[in-house]
Design a protein around this motif. Sequence first.
Motif, PDB file in Angstrom:
ATOM      1  N   GLU A   1       0.061  -6.237   8.149  1.00  0.00           N
ATOM      2  CA  GLU A   1       1.136  -6.343   9.141  1.00  0.00           C
ATOM      3  C   GLU A   1       1.505  -4.993   9.749  1.00  0.00           C
ATOM      4  OE1 GLU A   1       2.818  -9.019  10.181  1.00  0.00           O
ATOM      5  OE2 GLU A   1       1.946 -10.546   8.888  1.00  0.00           O
ATOM      6  N   LEU A   2       1.499  -3.933   8.916  1.00  0.00           N
ATOM      7  CA  LEU A   2       1.936  -2.603   9.375  1.00  0.00           C
ATOM      8  C   LEU A   2       0.898  -1.556   8.974  1.00  0.00           C
ATOM      9  CD1 LEU A   2       5.649  -2.825   8.143  1.00  0.00           C
ATOM     10  CD2 LEU A   2       4.867  -3.086  10.508  1.00  0.00           C
ATOM     11  N   PRO A   3      -0.302  -1.641   9.511  1.00  0.00           N
ATOM     12  CA  PRO A   3      -1.368  -0.744   9.049  1.00  0.00           C
ATOM     13  C   PRO A   3      -1.053   0.732   9.230  1.00  0.00           C
ATOM     14  CG  PRO A   3      -2.009  -1.900  11.058  1.00  0.00           C
ATOM     15  CD  PRO A   3      -0.752  -2.532  10.593  1.00  0.00           C
ATOM     16  N   GLY A   4      -0.539   1.093  10.419  1.00  0.00           N
ATOM     17  CA  GLY A   4      -0.242   2.499  10.676  1.00  0.00           C
ATOM     18  C   GLY A   4       0.872   3.025   9.794  1.00  0.00           C
ATOM     19  N   ARG A   5       1.909   2.210   9.649  1.00  0.00           N
ATOM     20  CA  ARG A   5       3.059   2.643   8.865  1.00  0.00           C
ATOM     21  C   ARG A   5       2.694   2.820   7.392  1.00  0.00           C
ATOM     22  NH1 ARG A   5       7.248   5.732   9.545  1.00  0.00           N
ATOM     23  NH2 ARG A   5       8.773   5.397   7.899  1.00  0.00           N
ATOM     24  N   LEU A   6       1.914   1.882   6.855  1.00  0.00           N
ATOM     25  CA  LEU A   6       1.526   1.981   5.457  1.00  0.00           C
ATOM     26  C   LEU A   6       0.632   3.192   5.229  1.00  0.00           C
ATOM     27  CD1 LEU A   6       1.777   0.290   2.725  1.00  0.00           C
ATOM     28  CD2 LEU A   6      -0.599  -0.300   3.174  1.00  0.00           C
ATOM     29  N   ALA A   7      -0.290   3.432   6.169  1.00  0.00           N
ATOM     30  CA  ALA A   7      -1.184   4.578   6.028  1.00  0.00           C
ATOM     31  C   ALA A   7      -0.396   5.883   6.035  1.00  0.00           C
ATOM     32  CB  ALA A   7      -2.216   4.571   7.157  1.00  0.00           C
ATOM     33  N   ALA A   8       0.600   5.973   6.928  1.00  0.00           N
ATOM     34  CA  ALA A   8       1.419   7.189   6.982  1.00  0.00           C
ATOM     35  C   ALA A   8       2.244   7.360   5.715  1.00  0.00           C
ATOM     36  CB  ALA A   8       2.342   7.137   8.206  1.00  0.00           C
ATOM     37  N   ALA A   9       2.765   6.260   5.190  1.00  0.00           N
ATOM     38  CA  ALA A   9       3.595   6.330   3.982  1.00  0.00           C
ATOM     39  C   ALA A   9       2.772   6.716   2.759  1.00  0.00           C
ATOM     40  CB  ALA A   9       4.282   4.992   3.745  1.00  0.00           C
ATOM     41  N   ALA A  10       1.480   6.340   2.754  1.00  0.00           N
ATOM     42  CA  ALA A  10       0.615   6.631   1.604  1.00  0.00           C
ATOM     43  C   ALA A  10      -0.110   7.957   1.742  1.00  0.00           C
ATOM     44  CB  ALA A  10      -0.405   5.507   1.426  1.00  0.00           C
ATOM     45  N   ALA A  11       0.058   8.647   2.866  1.00  0.00           N
ATOM     46  CA  ALA A  11      -0.708   9.864   3.150  1.00  0.00           C
ATOM     47  C   ALA A  11      -0.565  10.880   2.022  1.00  0.00           C
ATOM     48  CB  ALA A  11      -0.232  10.470   4.463  1.00  0.00           C
ATOM     49  N   GLY A  12      -1.702  11.382   1.562  1.00  0.00           N
ATOM     50  CA  GLY A  12      -1.710  12.381   0.508  1.00  0.00           C
ATOM     51  C   GLY A  12      -1.755  11.803  -0.898  1.00  0.00           C
ATOM     52  N   GLN A  13      -1.480  10.504  -1.035  1.00  0.00           N
ATOM     53  CA  GLN A  13      -1.455   9.883  -2.360  1.00  0.00           C
ATOM     54  C   GLN A  13      -2.382   8.665  -2.419  1.00  0.00           C
ATOM     55  OE1 GLN A  13      -0.088  11.280  -4.815  1.00  0.00           O
ATOM     56  NE2 GLN A  13       1.231  12.777  -3.810  1.00  0.00           N
ATOM     57  N   GLU A  14      -3.342   8.618  -1.509  1.00  0.00           N
ATOM     58  CA  GLU A  14      -4.209   7.442  -1.430  1.00  0.00           C
ATOM     59  C   GLU A  14      -4.988   7.211  -2.727  1.00  0.00           C
ATOM     60  OE1 GLU A  14      -3.828   8.974   2.823  1.00  0.00           O
ATOM     61  OE2 GLU A  14      -4.096   9.823   0.815  1.00  0.00           O
ATOM     62  N   GLU A  15      -5.486   8.293  -3.332  1.00  0.00           N
ATOM     63  CA  GLU A  15      -6.312   8.121  -4.533  1.00  0.00           C
ATOM     64  C   GLU A  15      -5.505   7.526  -5.684  1.00  0.00           C
ATOM     65  OE1 GLU A  15      -7.934  11.967  -5.295  1.00  0.00           O
ATOM     66  OE2 GLU A  15      -9.696  11.606  -4.046  1.00  0.00           O
ATOM     67  N   GLU A  16      -4.219   7.878  -5.764  1.00  0.00           N
ATOM     68  CA  GLU A  16      -3.385   7.339  -6.838  1.00  0.00           C
ATOM     69  C   GLU A  16      -2.962   5.909  -6.519  1.00  0.00           C
ATOM     70  OE1 GLU A  16      -1.799   7.570 -10.569  1.00  0.00           O
ATOM     71  OE2 GLU A  16      -2.932   9.155  -9.568  1.00  0.00           O
ATOM     72  N   LEU A  17      -2.529   5.673  -5.272  1.00  0.00           N
ATOM     73  CA  LEU A  17      -2.054   4.339  -4.892  1.00  0.00           C
ATOM     74  C   LEU A  17      -3.192   3.330  -4.808  1.00  0.00           C
ATOM     75  CD1 LEU A  17       0.575   5.443  -2.242  1.00  0.00           C
ATOM     76  CD2 LEU A  17       1.059   4.252  -4.384  1.00  0.00           C
ATOM     77  N   ALA A  18      -4.419   3.811  -4.750  1.00  0.00           N
ATOM     78  CA  ALA A  18      -5.569   2.893  -4.749  1.00  0.00           C
ATOM     79  C   ALA A  18      -5.668   2.120  -6.058  1.00  0.00           C
ATOM     80  CB  ALA A  18      -6.861   3.672  -4.498  1.00  0.00           C
ATOM     81  N   ARG A  19      -4.962   2.551  -7.088  1.00  0.00           N
ATOM     82  CA  ARG A  19      -4.931   1.789  -8.339  1.00  0.00           C
ATOM     83  C   ARG A  19      -4.263   0.438  -8.124  1.00  0.00           C
ATOM     84  NH1 ARG A  19      -6.310   5.778 -12.028  1.00  0.00           N
ATOM     85  NH2 ARG A  19      -5.738   7.865 -11.357  1.00  0.00           N
ATOM     86  N   LEU A  20      -3.359   0.375  -7.137  1.00  0.00           N
ATOM     87  CA  LEU A  20      -2.709  -0.889  -6.788  1.00  0.00           C
ATOM     88  C   LEU A  20      -3.398  -1.562  -5.613  1.00  0.00           C
ATOM     89  CD1 LEU A  20       1.153  -0.295  -7.023  1.00  0.00           C
ATOM     90  CD2 LEU A  20      -0.315  -1.492  -8.602  1.00  0.00           C
ATOM     91  N   LEU A  21      -3.833  -0.767  -4.649  1.00  0.00           N
ATOM     92  CA  LEU A  21      -4.442  -1.314  -3.435  1.00  0.00           C
ATOM     93  C   LEU A  21      -5.767  -0.598  -3.192  1.00  0.00           C
ATOM     94  CD1 LEU A  21      -4.086  -3.251  -1.066  1.00  0.00           C
ATOM     95  CD2 LEU A  21      -2.882  -1.441   0.162  1.00  0.00           C
ATOM     96  N   PRO A  22      -6.867  -1.149  -3.705  1.00  0.00           N
ATOM     97  CA  PRO A  22      -8.162  -0.461  -3.618  1.00  0.00           C
ATOM     98  C   PRO A  22      -8.568  -0.109  -2.191  1.00  0.00           C
ATOM     99  CG  PRO A  22      -8.289  -2.306  -5.139  1.00  0.00           C
ATOM    100  CD  PRO A  22      -6.954  -2.410  -4.459  1.00  0.00           C
ATOM    101  N   GLU A  23      -8.070  -0.861  -1.191  1.00  0.00           N
ATOM    102  CA  GLU A  23      -8.451  -0.601   0.191  1.00  0.00           C
ATOM    103  C   GLU A  23      -8.011   0.780   0.678  1.00  0.00           C
ATOM    104  OE1 GLU A  23      -7.190  -3.298  -1.053  1.00  0.00           O
ATOM    105  OE2 GLU A  23      -7.823  -5.121  -0.011  1.00  0.00           O
TER     106      GLU A  23
END
Length: 1019
Positions: free
Chosen positions: A97-119
């Motif tokens: 629903e909010l691809p840009g917003r989620l990407a900006a919110a996860a910026a810099g922590q993608e490798e850690e948050l990928a434990r919840l959202l592999p994408e």
Amino acid sequence: MLGAVETRTVSPVFVGRAGELDALNTALARATAGAGEPQALLIGGEAGVGKTRLVEEFAAEARRRGAVVAPGGCVEIGADGLPFAPFSTALRGLRRELPGRLAAAAAGQEEELARLLPELGTVAPEARRDEQGMARLFELTARLLERVAAEHTVVLALEDLHWADASTRHLLSYLFRTLRTGRLVVLATYRSDDIHRRHPLRPLLAELDRLRTVHRIELPRFNREEVGRQIAGILAREPEPDRVDEIFERSDGNAFFVEELAVASREGHRTGLTDSLRDLLLVRVERLPESAQQVVRFVAEGGSTVEYRLLSAVARLAEDDLLDALRSTVNAGILTPAPERDGYRFRHSLVREAVSDDLLPGERSRLNRRYAEALEADPTPVPADERVTRLASYWYHAHDAAKALPAVLDASVEARRRHAYSEQLGLLERAMELWDAVPDDIRATLRPLDYAEVYPPCGCDPETTPLRYLDLMAEAAVAGRFCGERERAMKITKRALRLLDEDPDPLRAAWFWVQRSRLTQSLARGDGWAELSTAQDLVRGLPPSEVHADVLAVAAGWWMLHEPGPEAMAAAERAVEYARMVGAHDIELNARLTLGGLMVDAGDIDRGLAELYGVKDRATELDVITVVCRSHVNLPSVLEGVGRSEEAVGLLREGVRLTRRLGLLDTEGWVWCNLAESLHSLGRWDEAAEAVANAQHLEQSAKPRAGAWMLLAHLALGRGEMAAAERHLSTARASFGTHDPMPQYSLPMASVAIGIAAAEGRLPDARAELLTALDTGLPPGTQRYGWPLLLAATTAEADAYGNPATEPDRPQILEHLRTAAKTLATGVPVWQAYDIWLRAELLRAEGRPAPEEWAAVVAALEPLERPYDLARARFRLAEALLASGAGEDERARATELLRLSGAVAEHLGAAPLARSVAQLARRARLAPATAAREPAPASTDPADALGLTGRERDVLRLVAAGHTNRRIAEQLFISPKTASVHVSNILAKLGVSGRGEAAALAHRLGLFPASAGKRQAAG
């Protein structure tokens, strides 16, 4: 297409639930208003009562208001849950629903948050696990949601919490506790009738009930009128009254059973056709064609949702036949499409449970085997983050141990990778259960490095050595410790040590004894030293290894906290040496951090601080996060101990940013507590109180929480808030417990306890606290805690000088204090200042003013940036000058000293010091214009002028009413001995010789109106 011909089983009219829907809409409005206030809701109700329908209606309304709704359901696979399944699904919806917003919110922590959202990316491998990995993930998830919801209203709807895995429950609890900003509504549903006494959800519900921020909604069953409206919606006409009565009586108002009974009625079946409602659920299944019934049974055993391609491989039907069968199940209202998964699920889980319960044992095993074989042949139909867990579940329930063991171990690795340690522990316990049923040749193919990350290097090659049962136990013990299942971890550790008694392996045994030591301490069953001693005995004389280095490092850390001294230093040095030999960088850095602190404690200040700074820089360079964070706790603590508080504050501010970014809650709690201590020393008491509040807002373990309470007690003591100080101190002591005494906790708490007792005139209690602390001892390296303790006790003795009741024991107490002071180091200016201060207080305790000594104290404190300590010393110097029969020059100097002292007391809110300054100025008849300014208008209460404490006023009130000491003790809930001490102090302050004179003076001064005295006496 299938939906167009589906039999109507659900009423198009939303029946009842007006109050519940209003509550949800109100929460949405609150979340949306202004900058946003996150809302947390729990919706409970029995199976079939209408929880999902309520959530769907609310979600539709939320979307109409512009909110983004992210649903997620807890997934049940047989008896297993998928780690974080509802959060992964919800985050996937937010990303859609909010691809840009989620990407900006996860910026810099993608490798850690990928434990919840592999994408989001590839999960970065960790060099070594730490206990705070899950906390870090939780904190980053909370911040992600807050950032996404900063501009968009987001509704996170998590269903079927009764199936939630432990990691999901922990994350939900964390979010409910810590979300502070954002336009966010988090709601979760659960079956209340499934929550039996031992259900794992029950403790969470009890915990959340205590949070005022969580709103609980319990859905009742429908009444007769609501049942009639529901039936009318399903039948598209008004039902006959007797039919409503019959369905209402049979369903008892359960919405789902109303649907089933209404459909049965419409199709010509009497509601009494079946013996039970469960059988009723199977009636429509049994009326399906045989192929459709078989598909229903396949879906029932496949999980909450089964993907079409996987179902096709399992059913082994021609595609047209499979679609015909699916069409029949959808038309009958049994299955429903799940477009987001390109698959099918049961319209209601109760039907699925009824179908699954109706399967024969052999049939269930056969179905699970077909699922496992299909998933092994082609894993692509299943989402990547579910594959290994589902495969492990299928093979396990197929009762094929040889296939199940590797699959279960793969699933445990995936759970570990996602910081789902509770699920990892359960899977490892399942692997241990399967172990003996698996042939040796299969076990021989399993390798420690594939499945046991904490495999202790014991002189063999893990790439060629088969996985051992003990390796699984080691991994399970650590997983249990990390997820808080310490009892289970302790049982596993004890069992492992029994096996090692039968088949000795010193390094493995030493590793398990270290784990047992940690668990013993965390379970409050001792200080863990006996276990550590055993580990050291086992490695003594063995060649250097990682286990050997770790044992020495942990032992050095224990000594540093309990008995700092030469043994601790030697252990730390050997740990550093051994760790370097085997290339264990994290163990080496941890040991060096301990070594640096011990060097400072031993008086080697500059070299010790250089070592600590060097470790911080090296750990940052190597990205050893746990050591980086520990250095932001230990290094500032050491700086504070040697009087470099301003330098400590800078590092601690940096530590707050670092630990918050990484989501290390326990470490952040320690940082805030240390910051509060340094701010208190610098005279920034309001900021210190804010730092303590920040520490208390975090979800953390007992010791940092207790440290916060101890600091609050210290602040309250300085401000004269004795009731609060006693309450905070009691909480701190209860949190620290008595199982593991450490000087860094016990000595400061004793100091505060002495200060409180002295302020309330309980000198015997203050002396008892001192003697208990001295009996325990002041080990080398504890001078930062020992000097304030001795100073608090000496000040209490000096303040009580002249009280006949306390004089007999005074010489002995003062001798104890002098003897203890000789054992404490004076290697830095702050310790030297305390030494000089203590000598001045000892003279005051003997009735000698000694202005020269107090002038030396002031001179020693002036460069140290400790305004409160300096203000106290200036007050005592002024008092000594005035008591020595000083001339005009000395009086002028005393006046200036009191002015400076009073100004600091007023700024800090240090009421006891401010009162003392004002009283001394009045007694000395100093000019009002130059005397210390009082923090508040002068009290008109004569008791203030007499210097009576609040407790002494209470005692005098009862003395004036004619009560004995025993009666006073009963009234005030104190001991008769304490009451006697209070009476003695009162007589001394009033300058009278007996209780009768005291009562007469109290009445003459009008201290207690007659009515008040009667009320107190009657009470």
